[in-house]
Design an enzyme around this catalytic site. Structure first.
Site, PDB file in Angstrom:
ATOM      1  N   GLU A 104       0.804  -1.223   0.000  1.00  0.00           N
ATOM      2  CA  GLU A 104       0.000   0.000   0.000  1.00  0.00           C
ATOM      3  C   GLU A 104       0.839   1.276   0.000  1.00  0.00           C
ATOM      4  OE1 GLU A 104      -0.595  -2.521   2.094  1.00  0.00           O
ATOM      5  OE2 GLU A 104      -2.706  -3.100   1.929  1.00  0.00           O
ATOM      6  N   PHE A 112     -11.407  -6.825  13.882  1.00  0.00           N
ATOM      7  CA  PHE A 112     -10.357  -7.365  13.022  1.00  0.00           C
ATOM      8  C   PHE A 112      -9.977  -6.333  11.958  1.00  0.00           C
ATOM      9  CE2 PHE A 112      -7.698 -10.272  10.947  1.00  0.00           C
ATOM     10  CZ  PHE A 112      -7.999 -10.323   9.589  1.00  0.00           C
ATOM     11  N   GLN A 113      -8.706  -6.097  11.784  1.00  0.00           N
ATOM     12  CA  GLN A 113      -8.194  -5.128  10.824  1.00  0.00           C
ATOM     13  C   GLN A 113      -8.789  -3.736  11.022  1.00  0.00           C
ATOM     14  OE1 GLN A 113      -8.201  -6.808   6.783  1.00  0.00           O
ATOM     15  NE2 GLN A 113      -6.152  -7.567   7.277  1.00  0.00           N
ATOM     16  N   LYS A 123     -17.438  -0.341   6.012  1.00  0.00           N
ATOM     17  CA  LYS A 123     -17.933  -1.330   5.041  1.00  0.00           C
ATOM     18  C   LYS A 123     -19.446  -1.277   4.872  1.00  0.00           C
ATOM     19  CE  LYS A 123     -17.066  -6.084   3.637  1.00  0.00           C
ATOM     20  NZ  LYS A 123     -16.379  -7.346   3.929  1.00  0.00           N
ATOM     21  N   MET A 128      24.696   8.404   1.774  1.00  0.00           N
ATOM     22  CA  MET A 128      24.691   9.733   2.370  1.00  0.00           C
ATOM     23  C   MET A 128      25.035   9.636   3.862  1.00  0.00           C
ATOM     24  SD  MET A 128      24.552  12.875   1.817  1.00  0.00           S
ATOM     25  CE  MET A 128      23.671  13.402   0.359  1.00  0.00           C
TER      26      MET A 128
END
Lengths: 573, 164
Positions: A50, A112-113, A162, A469
């Site tokens: 993502e 959940f999630q 949802k 760097m």
């Protein structure tokens, strides 16, 4: 018209002229992907992480000027976007990120999630919406696009539970929305423009300082005409590269920590710094008490919080760069600054010691210059660190929106997914990611995306086997304590080693084999004679990504360098 | 100390955005009160914060930039009516109650609760008045203190008519 939440979202995307969406599905967001399955007008690009979805939307947005869109699921899907959102936020990039959320009834119950997406993303977004009712879907999306793309652009998150995806309502996508607390366009103060013009024309050592705001505003054209009229030299911030061609005779280059010698000297000597679309970031200014000490500062910016924030400003003009410059232009005439020009000319040849030779391995400057000659019209993205600085110094830019770099946040792993987004948005251009061997591994999984989407992105890895760097800082400021910056160090190495050499373990991964395992093209270049042939070969490949593993000298440093706490004229060369 | 009065959208998350702005940027927030206005979609928030002119200028601009903030007004230099409410629980032994009530009267404070070992006073007024009362009450020992934070509103324009 009766629509489910998902259908209203798709309607919103169509009305906002969205053709490409970057995303990754998950439980909470299945309904939206279901509707997109049947929607032919919107292409959904499946990434492999993502974070890459947001960076790709970001690269798409920076290179096309359109708002980038990404769709992710709840919980870990949303938390994976934070680095991408922070990157876009810092560099003012218009992105709308739609995230799924657990059903409204389960919010706050550690479902959940579930993650507090709005709470976690609040500090790194321009604004965000949690949809609490089906009736809000249309207006929230309209507002999200409005906020993301106007004024000083930025990322906006829209979090959709949802059950709201599935809820039906009979409504239309709004024609207009009004947000009373949001007024991105101010009326330009004509008197300040008059004062600014007078100051510019009467200065003896005037200097333009331009930045990212010029790209966002589309001000390159009007600025070019102004430069032709007044013939005043210009310096740029990192983000301002590409507004004026790199090889323009009046372009002294980038200022700041790794700015060019002439540019930094000019800022310290000038008596008027005419700044447009910059925010005077610490990387550009060096120690503020020593910055442009002899200069009156004029600051044009669209964001009031930018003005007089870091440096005291004598004349400030709030407004869009292009519009302000259009008002300014008729008031200007040719400036005679012969003395100033010859002073600047004296800064150029001898002191600019960027040609450090005598070390084994490919010289990075020459690699970039060859890429620049072979692909002069490319869109260049970078990762972060030495690769980023060398790309800024040695590629010859001449077109706005062809330079994609994480300037504010400095996100390693940005360049490759951003290049993917830019390639999809600009199918007729060549897109090249200048990467370090460390950075490229942060989103290497996107090779799968590029292969499946048949994107001929060129990944030019400047491979020195170090986090370059940081190693440079360790060399200069920490007695060469290469603490955890060697990417070849293994169990068989000495605990403390500051002497890379032939006995070092081989580099892992073998980028050529890695490329081939993905179905991408892979090349390794170890001598300067091989470079041209490999670039020629890369040019012929047009249907899959190309990794070129340039083995560059291990301890090459980026110069000039302004040490922390120093003024920008105090450069190490 | 600077007093800033905000009109904000009555949406969830607005308070978090404002306090996040202060904590994220290291600005100093002394007091924060919030309540509805005559328009149910608009909330008024009164902030008191500390900082030099440049920081206060940045704070106001950063607040104004937030999408949900409709208006930002600095009240520091404006003539205002400033009020705060305090509930003060004081430890009082029998025999002391009289003196405590006398002090309360001077400050127009009300006795809201009398216990066997304590009393609760309610006082409204300017922050200075409340500070003064609390200072006096320390002789009795203040057990618990709940202050509301500042609420402030600009005074109306007055027509200044010369007496001559």
């Amino acid at each position: 018209m009766k629509r489910k939440g998902t259908e209203m979202i798709v309607e919103a995307l169509k009305r906002e002229n969205v053709e490409i969406v970057f995303g990754y599905p998950g439980g909470a967001v299945i309904p939206l992907f279901d509707v997109l399955y049947d929607e032919d007008s919107i292409e959904v690009v499946l990434v492999r992480h993502e974070q890459a979805a947001v960076h790709a939307a970001d690269g798409y947005a920076r290179s096309t000027g359109k708002t980038g869109v990404c769709i992710v699921t709840s919980g870990p899907g949303a938390t994976n976007t934070i680095t991408g959102l922070a990157t876009a936020n810092f560099d003012s990039v218009p992105v709308v990120c739609i995230s799924g959320q657990v059903p409204s009834t389960m919010i706050g119950n550690d479902a959940f999630q579930e993650a507090d997406t709005i709470g976690i993303s609040r500090p790194v977004t321009k604004h965000s919406y949690l949809i609490t009712d089906r009736s809000e879907v249309g207006s929230s999306l309209k507002k999200a696009f409005l906020i993301a793309g106007s004024g000083r652009p930025g990322p906006v998150v829209v979090d959709v539970p949802k059950d709201i995806f599935l809820a039906e309502a009979d409504d239309e996508y709004p024609e207009e929305v009004h947000i009373r607390g949001y007024t991105p366009h101010q009326k330009i103060d004509k008197e300040s423009i008059q004062q600014a013009a007078e100051a510019l024309l009467s200065a003896e050592k005037p200097l333009f300082f331009i930045g990212g705001g010029m790209h966002i505003s589309g001000a390159a054209g009007i600025f070019s005409r102004i430069m032709d009229t007044v013939q005043i030299p210009v310096v740029t911030s990192l983000m301002g590269i590409g507004i004026v061609p790199s090889d323009h005779s009046l372009n002294l280059g980038m200022i700041g920590m790794h700015g060019s010698f002439a540019a930094n000297k000019a800022v310290s000597s000038c008596d008027l710094l005419f700044s447009i679309g910059v925010r005077f970031d610490d990387r550009a200014t060096g120690d503020l008490s020593k910055f442009a000490r002899n200069a009156k500062i004029i600051h044009i910016d669209i964001d009031p919080t930018s003005i007089a924030r870091n440096v005291p400003v004598d004349i400030s003009i709030l407004g869009d760069a292009k519009e302000v410059l259009r008002e300014l232009s008729p008031l200007l005439k040719p400036c005679s600054t012969a003395e100033w020009s010859s002073e600047i000319a004296s800064y150029k040849p001898e002191e600019d010691t960027r040609n450090k030779t005598g070390v084994p391995g490919l010289p990075p400057e020459q690699v970039i210059r060859k890429i620049s000659r072979k692909f002069p019209d490319a869109i260049i993205s970078t990762e972060v660190g030495q690769n980023q600085m060398w790309a800024s110094m040695f590629y010859n830019f001449h077109t706005p929106r062809s330079w994609l770099t994480s300037g504010g946040l400095g996100t390693m792993g940005y360049g490759f997914p951003a290049a993917i987004g830019a390639q999809i948005g600009n199918p007729d251009k060549r897109v090249i990611d200048i990467a370090g061997d460390g950075s490229i591994q942060m989103n290497i999984q996107e090779l799968a995306t590029a292969v499946h989407e048949e994107l001929p992105v060129i990944i030019a890895i400047l491979n020195n086997g170090f986090l370059g760097m940081v190693r440079q800082w360790q060399e200069i400021f920490h007695d060469r304590h290469y603490s955890k910056t060697c990417l070849r160090a293994g169990k068989k190495c000495a605990r403390r080693c500051s002497t890379p050499g032939e006995n070092c373990p081989p580099y892992v991964p073998d980028f050529v084999k890695l490329a081939e395992s993905y179905g991408a093209a892979g090349f390794r270049v170890e001598s300067i004679q091989e470079v041209d042939a490999v670039l020629d070969k890369a040019e012929t490949i047009t249907d899959r990504p190309i990794i070129i593993d340039f083995i560059i000298s291990r301890e090459e440093n980026v110069y000039p360098m302004v040490p922390p706490g120093a003024g920008i004229e105090e450069m190490l060369l | 100390m600077h007093t800033i009065s905000l009109l904000v959208e009555n949406h969830q998350g607005v308070l978090s955005r404002i306090s996040g702005l202060f904590s994220g940027r290291g600005y100093n927030l002394e007091s924060f009160t919030s309540g509805p206005t005559t328009d149910p979609s608009v909330t008024r928030i009164t902030l008191v914060c500390n900082g030099d002119d440049q920081i206060i200028d940045q704070i106001k601009k950063q607040l104004d930039k937030l999408v949900d903030i409709i208006d930002v007004e600095e009240l520091t230099e404006t003539p205002t009516v400033d009020r705060e409410l305090a509930l003060i629980k004081v430890s009082v032994k029998p025999g002391q109650r009289g003196e405590l009530i006398q002090i309360a009267d001077v400050f127009n404070a009300q006795v809201m609760d009398v216990g066997s070992e304590s009393m609760v006073l309610e006082v409204t007024g300017s922050p200075d008045k409340i500070n003064d009362l609390i200072a006096l009450l320390h002789e009795f020992s203040v057990i618990e203190l709940a202050r509301s934070g500042l609420v402030s509103i600009a005074r109306g324009k007055k027509n200044n008519i010369s007496p001559y």
